[in-house]
Design a protein around this motif. Sequence first.
Motif, PDB file in Angstrom:
ATOM      1  N   UNK A 575      47.629  87.879 -82.062  1.00 27.71           N
ATOM      2  CA  UNK A 575      46.727  88.854 -82.676  1.00 27.71           C
ATOM      3  C   UNK A 575      46.382  88.464 -84.109  1.00 27.71           C
ATOM      4  N   UNK A 576      47.349  87.862 -84.816  1.00 29.23           N
ATOM      5  CA  UNK A 576      47.058  87.447 -86.188  1.00 29.23           C
ATOM      6  C   UNK A 576      46.017  86.337 -86.231  1.00 29.23           C
ATOM      7  N   UNK A 577      45.966  85.485 -85.190  1.00 29.77           N
ATOM      8  CA  UNK A 577      44.975  84.413 -85.151  1.00 29.77           C
ATOM      9  C   UNK A 577      43.571  84.980 -85.072  1.00 29.77           C
ATOM     10  N   UNK A 578      43.399  86.027 -84.250  1.00 22.69           N
ATOM     11  CA  UNK A 578      42.073  86.631 -84.158  1.00 22.69           C
ATOM     12  C   UNK A 578      41.741  87.395 -85.434  1.00 22.69           C
ATOM     13  N   UNK A 606      45.196  81.453 -75.503  1.00 26.38           N
ATOM     14  CA  UNK A 606      46.185  81.029 -76.485  1.00 26.38           C
ATOM     15  C   UNK A 606      45.779  81.510 -77.879  1.00 26.38           C
ATOM     16  N   UNK A 607      46.692  81.443 -78.838  1.00 23.14           N
ATOM     17  CA  UNK A 607      46.305  81.794 -80.216  1.00 23.14           C
ATOM     18  C   UNK A 607      45.135  80.966 -80.747  1.00 23.14           C
ATOM     19  N   UNK A 608      45.007  79.715 -80.314  1.00 24.31           N
ATOM     20  CA  UNK A 608      43.891  78.898 -80.775  1.00 24.31           C
ATOM     21  C   UNK A 608      42.564  79.454 -80.272  1.00 24.31           C
ATOM     22  N   UNK A 609      42.545  79.928 -79.027  1.00 21.13           N
ATOM     23  CA  UNK A 609      41.325  80.551 -78.496  1.00 21.13           C
ATOM     24  C   UNK A 609      41.023  81.829 -79.264  1.00 21.13           C
ATOM     25  N   UNK A 610      42.074  82.588 -79.616  1.00 19.31           N
ATOM     26  CA  UNK A 610      41.865  83.811 -80.381  1.00 19.31           C
ATOM     27  C   UNK A 610      41.313  83.496 -81.772  1.00 19.31           C
ATOM     28  N   UNK A 611      41.757  82.408 -82.354  1.00 19.95           N
ATOM     29  CA  UNK A 611      41.203  82.006 -83.647  1.00 19.95           C
ATOM     30  C   UNK A 611      39.727  81.658 -83.517  1.00 19.95           C
ATOM     31  N   UNK A 629      47.684  72.854 -78.892  1.00 23.54           N
ATOM     32  CA  UNK A 629      47.040  71.956 -77.936  1.00 23.54           C
ATOM     33  C   UNK A 629      45.546  72.234 -77.916  1.00 23.54           C
ATOM     34  N   UNK A 630      44.749  71.256 -78.326  1.00 26.27           N
ATOM     35  CA  UNK A 630      43.313  71.470 -78.444  1.00 26.27           C
ATOM     36  C   UNK A 630      42.631  71.494 -77.086  1.00 26.27           C
ATOM     37  N   UNK A 631      43.317  71.045 -76.036  1.00 31.71           N
ATOM     38  CA  UNK A 631      42.705  70.990 -74.700  1.00 31.71           C
ATOM     39  C   UNK A 631      43.330  71.969 -73.709  1.00 31.71           C
ATOM     40  N   UNK A 632      44.144  72.915 -74.173  1.00 28.28           N
ATOM     41  CA  UNK A 632      44.771  73.880 -73.260  1.00 28.28           C
ATOM     42  C   UNK A 632      43.732  74.884 -72.780  1.00 28.28           C
ATOM     43  N   UNK A 633      43.678  75.092 -71.469  1.00 27.01           N
ATOM     44  CA  UNK A 633      42.642  75.927 -70.864  1.00 27.01           C
ATOM     45  C   UNK A 633      43.191  77.300 -70.519  1.00 27.01           C
ATOM     46  N   UNK A 634      42.280  78.264 -70.426  1.00 29.64           N
ATOM     47  CA  UNK A 634      42.655  79.603 -69.966  1.00 29.64           C
ATOM     48  C   UNK A 634      42.444  79.687 -68.459  1.00 29.64           C
ATOM     49  N   UNK A 635      42.528  80.886 -67.914  1.00 30.91           N
ATOM     50  CA  UNK A 635      42.421  81.045 -66.460  1.00 30.91           C
ATOM     51  C   UNK A 635      41.033  80.725 -65.947  1.00 30.91           C
ATOM     52  N   UNK A 636      40.020  80.724 -66.808  1.00 31.21           N
ATOM     53  CA  UNK A 636      38.652  80.379 -66.412  1.00 31.21           C
ATOM     54  C   UNK A 636      38.366  78.889 -66.617  1.00 31.21           C
ATOM     55  N   UNK A 637      39.403  78.133 -66.971  1.00 28.50           N
ATOM     56  CA  UNK A 637      39.220  76.699 -67.162  1.00 28.50           C
ATOM     57  C   UNK A 637      38.530  76.336 -68.457  1.00 28.50           C
ATOM     58  N   UNK A 638      38.523  77.259 -69.415  1.00 26.49           N
ATOM     59  CA  UNK A 638      37.826  77.023 -70.678  1.00 26.49           C
ATOM     60  C   UNK A 638      38.819  76.652 -71.768  1.00 26.49           C
ATOM     61  N   UNK A 639      38.588  75.513 -72.386  1.00 25.90           N
ATOM     62  CA  UNK A 639      39.385  75.067 -73.519  1.00 25.90           C
ATOM     63  C   UNK A 639      38.790  75.649 -74.806  1.00 25.90           C
ATOM     64  N   UNK A 641      37.229  74.242 -77.085  1.00 27.60           N
ATOM     65  CA  UNK A 641      35.900  73.695 -77.337  1.00 27.60           C
ATOM     66  C   UNK A 641      34.832  74.464 -76.569  1.00 27.60           C
ATOM     67  N   UNK A 642      35.144  74.890 -75.338  1.00 29.42           N
ATOM     68  CA  UNK A 642      34.190  75.712 -74.570  1.00 29.42           C
ATOM     69  C   UNK A 642      33.913  77.023 -75.297  1.00 29.42           C
ATOM     70  N   UNK A 643      34.974  77.686 -75.743  1.00 28.98           N
ATOM     71  CA  UNK A 643      34.793  78.983 -76.416  1.00 28.98           C
ATOM     72  C   UNK A 643      34.016  78.816 -77.713  1.00 28.98           C
ATOM     73  N   UNK A 644      34.316  77.775 -78.491  1.00 31.34           N
ATOM     74  CA  UNK A 644      33.597  77.562 -79.748  1.00 31.34           C
ATOM     75  C   UNK A 644      32.122  77.284 -79.493  1.00 31.34           C
ATOM     76  N   UNK A 645      31.816  76.587 -78.395  1.00 31.76           N
ATOM     77  CA  UNK A 645      30.416  76.311 -78.057  1.00 31.76           C
ATOM     78  C   UNK A 645      29.712  77.583 -77.622  1.00 31.76           C
ATOM     79  N   UNK A 646      30.392  78.396 -76.788  1.00 30.48           N
ATOM     80  CA  UNK A 646      29.811  79.684 -76.395  1.00 30.48           C
ATOM     81  C   UNK A 646      29.521  80.552 -77.612  1.00 30.48           C
TER      82      UNK A 646
END
Length: 737
Positions: A575-578, A606-611, A629-639, A641-646
């Motif tokens: 939560x602190x990352x977001x 992950x916290x990185x996705x929340x950031x 881990x910069x390449x760790x994916x969530x349940x939708x297969x999004x790392x 980098x995918x979230x930052x692009x979205x």
Amino acid sequence: DVVEIEAKLDKLVKLCSGMIEAGKAYITTNKHFVSGVRDLSQQCKKDEMISCLDKFGDSLQEMINYHMDSACGVTMIPTISTSLGFSDVRKFKETKKQFDKVREDMEISLVKNAQAPRHKPHEVEEATGTLTITRKCFRHLALDYVLTLHAVLFQPCLYFSPQMLSFMHAQYTFFQQGYSLLHELDPYMKKLATELDQLVIDSAVEKREMEHKHAMIQQRDFSYDDSKVEFNVDAPNGVVMEGYLFKRASNAFKTWNRRWFSIQNSQLVYQKKLKDVLTVVVEDLRLCTVKPCEDIERRFCFEVVSPTKSCMLQADSEKLRQAWIQAVQASIASAYRESPDSYYIERLDRTASPSTSSIDSATDSRDRNVKGESILQRVQSIPGNDQCCDCGQPDPRWASINLGILLCIECSGIHRSLGVHCSKVRSLTLDSWEPELLKLMCELGNSTMNQIYEAQCEELGLKKPTAGSSRQDKEAWIKVKYVEKKFLKKLPSGEALAENERKPRRWCVKKCQRNNSTTKAPTARRKYRHEAGNASPAMLSSGGNLPSSGEAEIEQEASDLEDLRELHPGLLIYKAAQARNLPLMAEALAHGAEVNWVNDEDENKTPLVQAVMGGSLIACEFLLQNGADVNQKDSRGRAPLHHATYMGHTGQVCLFLKRGANQHAVDSDGQDPLSIAVQAANADIVTLLRLARMNEEMREAEGPFGQPGQYPSNSPTELQYKKCIQEFISLTMRREC
């Protein structure tokens, strides 16, 4: 005649001056030659044949002294000739002018006397008197004129003859002394000639013997000669050990070069050739460690790690490797036994070579200097950063980039020994600093981190070391503080956490300024966030282009607010990352939070996705520096980098690409980051991804170990492309930060 005498006198003076200058140059050159002969004689004192040069040098030096004595008489000729001869010529010219004037006056008087009328007695008397006076003056000046002319025409022989006579006597003396000196050497030179003839015969015999030995050696089979493997810490010349080692270069090709290494004066140095300038690998062995390396392809390798760099070396055999490792360890122990030198430590702090253990950056060297103020001034201006975080020594110049603190050089060496999983050390004055890393250091600081890691220091009654404390005391304190973490405030117990889970929680996040590049971005981001990733790129693009800034506004409903400090560490950092709360993230990591913690209730994010969702570039950098881990994916297969692009966060996309994100990975919808950016019509991110892909293709075109592959490597066009990529990424990160 006077004009010709004056010209020849002037010419003679010039010739004499030229002869004097040439003689001085000749004597100077002779002196240099004699000095070279003597140097060679001193270098070869043990050789009897070469030692004769010393005697020859003494004789030649005597000849030079004789020559200088003979030249002393010549040096006075131009001065005497100029002072005497030229003065007579000038006197003659002045007398001639006066004589010509009086002669004209006499001519005028004669004319007036002839023109005087007979019937005017007074005019006749006046003309006669004037003529008499003028004629008398004329005869007087004529006599002076003749005397001066005589001096000019006949006196030069009196000036030059004595000087020439003295010069000839000097020449006679010089050659006579030279003959006497060399005549005394004649028996010695004859003896030396006989010895040289015998030396030629002996040399021919020795040459035949060496050729015979060479033929015998060619028939033998040699392996590595380890018989002379030894080291001496107390060597009189200070050289503990020396020999050839292979050194792996720090460039992109990782080439290996054979160099002559030595351990001396508590330093590890090497040189390409025996007489080359020494290159220092480790400034102070007290700050380094050595270990064998078995995880690389080459054999007999070992690594020397210091606070500023890591050097990979290879010996010729296992025995040699062990000897070098033991020599380095013995030198480290010996250096610790010596008294510490604060001046040397300060010099090391300011002159050590740039770190190679820090994270590589694609930025150009021109981006190392921050405009307006230096990196050191910017980071030291943070509260508490004017002194070392662990011992209080003023003016710290080293940093732990994953902890966000400043350290003195001694504490930085201790941090380095803890390992990069605990602390990553970098120099503020010597290393290159990426904009995002510099901003991360400005977000934390010594005061903030000490409030976390020294929260219960006073309660436990432990005394913090000072700048004058011993290294052992500082090392013990740092290990207790960062490894054992005994000074942290205890988190609530499990029962308290369970009780708090049932209570309504509240937490508040301070809003950051919104990027004004677009007015539709917050709507698109909230839509992407609340729909948990269901929005497609087309839906996002229909809502307008997303801004490139990594700082976005975070809004939370009052019913969702919680007290983050009552959560367990994993959920706390999540939560602190977001929330973009770096001190709270640091506290969660201190309490053992897993940086790659997965939230099962939120699509395994992950916290990185929340950031990324929070829009903070610095929060992402903090997590990456602490092992996310910069390449760790969530349940939708999004790392990430995918979230930052979205989300349209250009800075985060650039950061992830620099940290090795896989841009070819696809999510559950079959979308890779490039296709997402194209559909969202985000030109900056599309450019970044395509440049990064081009860079990958150029690297793949190279052969193994940096050798040319299918396409020519390092061509001018390729170098221009790489430079373009680096400059674009550098400008993007500086803009985003």
